[in-house]
Design a protein around this motif. Sequence first.
Motif, PDB file in Angstrom:
ATOM      1  N   ILE A   1     -19.666-150.842 -96.382  1.00  0.00           N
ATOM      2  CA  ILE A   1     -20.702-151.888 -96.430  1.00  0.00           C
ATOM      3  C   ILE A   1     -21.250-152.025 -95.017  1.00  0.00           C
ATOM      4  O   ILE A   1     -20.491-152.222 -94.066  1.00  0.00           O
ATOM      5  CB  ILE A   1     -20.110-153.219 -96.931  1.00  0.00           C
ATOM      6  N   THR A   2     -22.577-151.876 -94.881  1.00  0.00           N
ATOM      7  CA  THR A   2     -23.157-151.779 -93.533  1.00  0.00           C
ATOM      8  C   THR A   2     -24.207-152.871 -93.287  1.00  0.00           C
ATOM      9  O   THR A   2     -24.814-153.373 -94.227  1.00  0.00           O
ATOM     10  CB  THR A   2     -23.779-150.377 -93.311  1.00  0.00           C
ATOM     11  N   PRO A   3     -24.441-153.220 -91.998  1.00  0.00           N
ATOM     12  CA  PRO A   3     -25.369-154.295 -91.651  1.00  0.00           C
ATOM     13  C   PRO A   3     -26.788-153.780 -91.395  1.00  0.00           C
ATOM     14  O   PRO A   3     -27.016-152.572 -91.360  1.00  0.00           O
ATOM     15  CB  PRO A   3     -24.766-154.821 -90.348  1.00  0.00           C
ATOM     16  N   TRP A   4     -27.708-154.713 -91.174  1.00  0.00           N
ATOM     17  CA  TRP A   4     -29.119-154.334 -91.010  1.00  0.00           C
ATOM     18  C   TRP A   4     -29.434-153.892 -89.583  1.00  0.00           C
ATOM     19  O   TRP A   4     -30.460-153.259 -89.360  1.00  0.00           O
ATOM     20  CB  TRP A   4     -30.039-155.511 -91.388  1.00  0.00           C
ATOM     21  N   ASN A   5     -28.587-154.229 -88.587  1.00  0.00           N
ATOM     22  CA  ASN A   5     -29.039-154.013 -87.202  1.00  0.00           C
ATOM     23  C   ASN A   5     -28.921-152.560 -86.740  1.00  0.00           C
ATOM     24  O   ASN A   5     -29.643-152.142 -85.844  1.00  0.00           O
ATOM     25  CB  ASN A   5     -28.344-154.977 -86.227  1.00  0.00           C
TER      26      ASN A   5
ATOM     27  N   GLY B   1     -20.266-156.080 -90.271  1.00  0.00           N
ATOM     28  CA  GLY B   1     -21.164-157.209 -90.491  1.00  0.00           C
ATOM     29  C   GLY B   1     -20.614-158.446 -89.823  1.00  0.00           C
ATOM     30  O   GLY B   1     -19.857-158.367 -88.847  1.00  0.00           O
ATOM     31  N   SER B   2     -20.967-159.586 -90.363  1.00  0.00           N
ATOM     32  CA  SER B   2     -20.591-160.843 -89.720  1.00  0.00           C
ATOM     33  C   SER B   2     -19.118-161.181 -89.973  1.00  0.00           C
ATOM     34  O   SER B   2     -18.529-160.766 -90.984  1.00  0.00           O
ATOM     35  CB  SER B   2     -21.473-161.968 -90.245  1.00  0.00           C
ATOM     36  N   THR B   3     -18.553-161.959 -89.064  1.00  0.00           N
ATOM     37  CA  THR B   3     -17.155-162.398 -89.201  1.00  0.00           C
ATOM     38  C   THR B   3     -16.989-163.214 -90.485  1.00  0.00           C
ATOM     39  O   THR B   3     -16.000-163.070 -91.209  1.00  0.00           O
ATOM     40  CB  THR B   3     -16.755-163.206 -87.963  1.00  0.00           C
TER      41      THR B   3
ATOM     42  N   GLY C   1     -21.100-168.686 -79.373  1.00  0.00           N
ATOM     43  CA  GLY C   1     -21.233-167.738 -80.484  1.00  0.00           C
ATOM     44  C   GLY C   1     -22.234-166.650 -80.180  1.00  0.00           C
ATOM     45  O   GLY C   1     -22.884-166.653 -79.136  1.00  0.00           O
ATOM     46  N   GLU C   2     -22.339-165.707 -81.122  1.00  0.00           N
ATOM     47  CA  GLU C   2     -23.291-164.605 -80.983  1.00  0.00           C
ATOM     48  C   GLU C   2     -24.710-165.143 -80.919  1.00  0.00           C
ATOM     49  O   GLU C   2     -25.117-165.884 -81.809  1.00  0.00           O
ATOM     50  CB  GLU C   2     -23.219-163.730 -82.248  1.00  0.00           C
ATOM     51  N   ILE C   3     -25.476-164.760 -79.892  1.00  0.00           N
ATOM     52  CA  ILE C   3     -26.875-165.193 -79.813  1.00  0.00           C
ATOM     53  C   ILE C   3     -27.709-164.354 -80.779  1.00  0.00           C
ATOM     54  O   ILE C   3     -28.549-164.846 -81.499  1.00  0.00           O
ATOM     55  CB  ILE C   3     -27.409-165.063 -78.372  1.00  0.00           C
TER      56      ILE C   3
HETATM   57  P1  NAD Z   1     -23.719-159.736 -92.880  1.00  0.00           P
HETATM   58  O1  NAD Z   1     -22.269-160.040 -92.821  1.00  0.00           O
HETATM   59  O2  NAD Z   1     -24.632-160.786 -93.364  1.00  0.00           O
HETATM   60  O3  NAD Z   1     -23.962-158.476 -93.824  1.00  0.00           O
HETATM   61  C1  NAD Z   1     -23.300-157.248 -93.622  1.00  0.00           C
HETATM   62  C2  NAD Z   1     -23.280-156.491 -94.943  1.00  0.00           C
HETATM   63  O4  NAD Z   1     -22.478-157.222 -95.871  1.00  0.00           O
HETATM   64  C3  NAD Z   1     -24.649-156.335 -95.598  1.00  0.00           C
HETATM   65  O5  NAD Z   1     -24.689-155.082 -96.257  1.00  0.00           O
HETATM   66  C4  NAD Z   1     -24.651-157.464 -96.605  1.00  0.00           C
HETATM   67  O6  NAD Z   1     -25.535-157.229 -97.683  1.00  0.00           O
HETATM   68  C5  NAD Z   1     -23.211-157.424 -97.057  1.00  0.00           C
HETATM   69  N1  NAD Z   1     -22.709-158.634 -97.714  1.00  0.00           N
HETATM   70  C6  NAD Z   1     -23.176-159.896 -97.634  1.00  0.00           C
HETATM   71  N2  NAD Z   1     -22.450-160.728 -98.414  1.00  0.00           N
HETATM   72  C7  NAD Z   1     -21.479-159.962 -98.972  1.00  0.00           C
HETATM   73  C8  NAD Z   1     -20.388-160.219 -99.853  1.00  0.00           C
HETATM   74  N3  NAD Z   1     -20.149-161.449-100.313  1.00  0.00           N
HETATM   75  N4  NAD Z   1     -19.581-159.193-100.200  1.00  0.00           N
HETATM   76  C9  NAD Z   1     -19.804-157.955 -99.725  1.00  0.00           C
HETATM   77  N5  NAD Z   1     -20.820-157.643 -98.902  1.00  0.00           N
HETATM   78  C10 NAD Z   1     -21.642-158.630 -98.528  1.00  0.00           C
HETATM   79  O7  NAD Z   1     -24.119-159.213 -91.437  1.00  0.00           O
HETATM   80  P2  NAD Z   1     -25.568-158.771 -90.946  1.00  0.00           P
HETATM   81  O8  NAD Z   1     -26.365-159.998 -90.696  1.00  0.00           O
HETATM   82  O9  NAD Z   1     -26.136-157.706 -91.821  1.00  0.00           O
HETATM   83  O10 NAD Z   1     -25.221-158.047 -89.560  1.00  0.00           O
HETATM   84  C11 NAD Z   1     -25.079-158.725 -88.372  1.00  0.00           C
HETATM   85  C12 NAD Z   1     -23.619-158.938 -88.043  1.00  0.00           C
HETATM   86  O11 NAD Z   1     -22.959-157.694 -88.035  1.00  0.00           O
HETATM   87  C13 NAD Z   1     -23.410-159.534 -86.676  1.00  0.00           C
HETATM   88  O12 NAD Z   1     -22.402-160.508 -86.728  1.00  0.00           O
HETATM   89  C14 NAD Z   1     -22.944-158.344 -85.849  1.00  0.00           C
HETATM   90  O13 NAD Z   1     -22.187-158.665 -84.728  1.00  0.00           O
HETATM   91  C15 NAD Z   1     -22.172-157.574 -86.842  1.00  0.00           C
HETATM   92  N6  NAD Z   1     -22.057-156.175 -86.446  1.00  0.00           N
HETATM   93  C16 NAD Z   1     -20.838-155.716 -86.024  1.00  0.00           C
HETATM   94  C17 NAD Z   1     -20.706-154.391 -85.608  1.00  0.00           C
HETATM   95  C18 NAD Z   1     -19.388-153.858 -85.154  1.00  0.00           C
HETATM   96  O14 NAD Z   1     -19.257-152.642 -85.078  1.00  0.00           O
HETATM   97  N7  NAD Z   1     -18.399-154.685 -84.849  1.00  0.00           N
HETATM   98  C19 NAD Z   1     -21.827-153.550 -85.609  1.00  0.00           C
HETATM   99  C20 NAD Z   1     -23.057-154.063 -86.027  1.00  0.00           C
HETATM  100  C21 NAD Z   1     -23.149-155.382 -86.452  1.00  0.00           C
END
Ligand code: NAD
Length: 487
Positions: free
Chosen positions: A157-161, A237-239, A389-391
């Motif tokens: 599961i991957t994030p948008w950034n 993704g997010s914590t 927190g994260e800006i």
């Molecule tokens: P997010 O947690 O909102 O979403 C991440 C992924 O999880 C997305 O694909 C989203 O659709 C999915 N998701 C959302 N709700 C879910 C659920 N209930 N069950 C399963 N999947 C779900 O994070 P974001 O806003 O996309 O990304 C930004 C965050 O990611 C920031 O906190 C950033 O620090 C973090 N991040 C961490 C790393 C790392 O390597 N540590 C790298 C990039 C981003």
Amino acid sequence: MSMLDILSDKSLFRRQCLINGQWCDADDNSVLAVTNPANEEPLGTVPKCGAAETRRAVAAASAAFPAWSALTPLQRGAYLRAWEQAIKDNLEDLAKILTLEEGKPLAEARGEILQGASYFPWFAEECRRVCGDVTPSFRPGTQALTRHAPVGVAAAITPWNFPFSMLPRKAAPALAAGCTIVVKPAGRTPYSALALAELGMRVGIPAGVINVLTGDAAAIGGEIAVNPTVRKVSFTGSTEVGKQLAADCAPTLKRMSLELGGNAPFMVFDDADLDKALDLAMGSKFRNAGQTCICANRFLVQSGIHDRFVDGLAARVKALRVGNGLDPDTDMGPLINARAVERVDAMVRDAEAKGARLLVGGHRHALGGNFYEPTLLTGLKPDMRVFQGEIFGPVAAVMPFVTEEEAVALANDTSYGLASYVCTRDLARTWRLFGALQYGMVGVNDATLAAAETPFGGVKYSGLGREGSSEGLLEYMETHYMLLGGL
Ligand code: NAD
């Protein structure tokens, strides 16, 4: 500008999901809209899949697992190398897709894609060296042996950034280990992952080995969590979502890698090379408009160099050119959406109200929409939200410190522990800080930490597990032990 207008290979713009080698829609044909963050124009739609499609994708991955895992590492590695080459051959189109859906400047998009591609050759090689042990026996007439085996079906599961590079960072070690995979990219940025899957199909990766689902995050994530066939979840993704996912996965006891948020301290000591520290600070803070998990979040600067550092940073921040990422003159693109702009602005207002001084920017950009001004604040304090927190935006916040002990205490004063940075020329200090900083990673006089060869990951609420390096491969493998008696 629409995606189809600017791609030379238009079939890279995939708007369907991939299950068992077939491109498909959601069962009920529902869709999600995707927009360009630079101008809010629609880019297209993707299927809004849920639990039923996820079950099918997991079943397809499970069916593909025996044949894929039976290949030799060399054979699996050949597919990964071909995939890497296909990415390089389509770099310009992939960069445009990434910039259109995420907003980052094209030069950054190219860098992200090449960085992501570098995981394929590394893991293609590394999987040839996953050797077991023959341990000196603890009892006469026995031998103790170990081997490593793929865990089975993995989910990513991957994030948008970082919509492109986060995927190879998971898919390359998973496939190299012999796992098959179900991928869920972020809903705001699905097209990079779908284009990557299209290239995977073109190089002949067998049906079911990689499946990509877009849609309802909670429904897809929920099914991934409860489905006992999924043996590993790698989440970035997010914590907040990571903790929820860990709780959801508990009943089926899956292996988990959690790459979560960060709150990186960027420490500059009096003995630092000032110009180098400024260059690193700019790269670390303003790349992707400050929307990176490892970007500098708190600048802690020793009192003897503080004013010169602030002056130098102010000049550089003022010079940043903000605009559409497709424009080659752009240094910094938009934030991902209006909510992100509101959140960043609220943090700046909070800092101001608590006594911070605004030296540069600090407001929505004249371009409007999702653009925010590159910003520099001084007088950062621990009670401010920008400290706590994260800006996740283009805001550099600086505070002075006097002693090394004070700097370490400030740096560790957070529940996160992903990246940290130190600018110093004192070798003894770097060794002390390597031990004292409660972070998974520390960059000393360098801020580009992510590489296929090195273990990327955090401690505390920044997550569990490591990606990249030989550790990244073992995250997708189990250790099997055999005690051979009667010898
Ligand atoms: P997010 O947690 O909102 O979403 C991440 C992924 O999880 C997305 O694909 C989203 O659709 C999915 N998701 C959302 N709700 C879910 C659920 N209930 N069950 C399963 N999947 C779900 O994070 P974001 O806003 O996309 O990304 C930004 C965050 O990611 C920031 O906190 C950033 O620090 C973090 N991040 C961490 C790393 C790392 O390597 N540590 C790298 C990039 C981003």
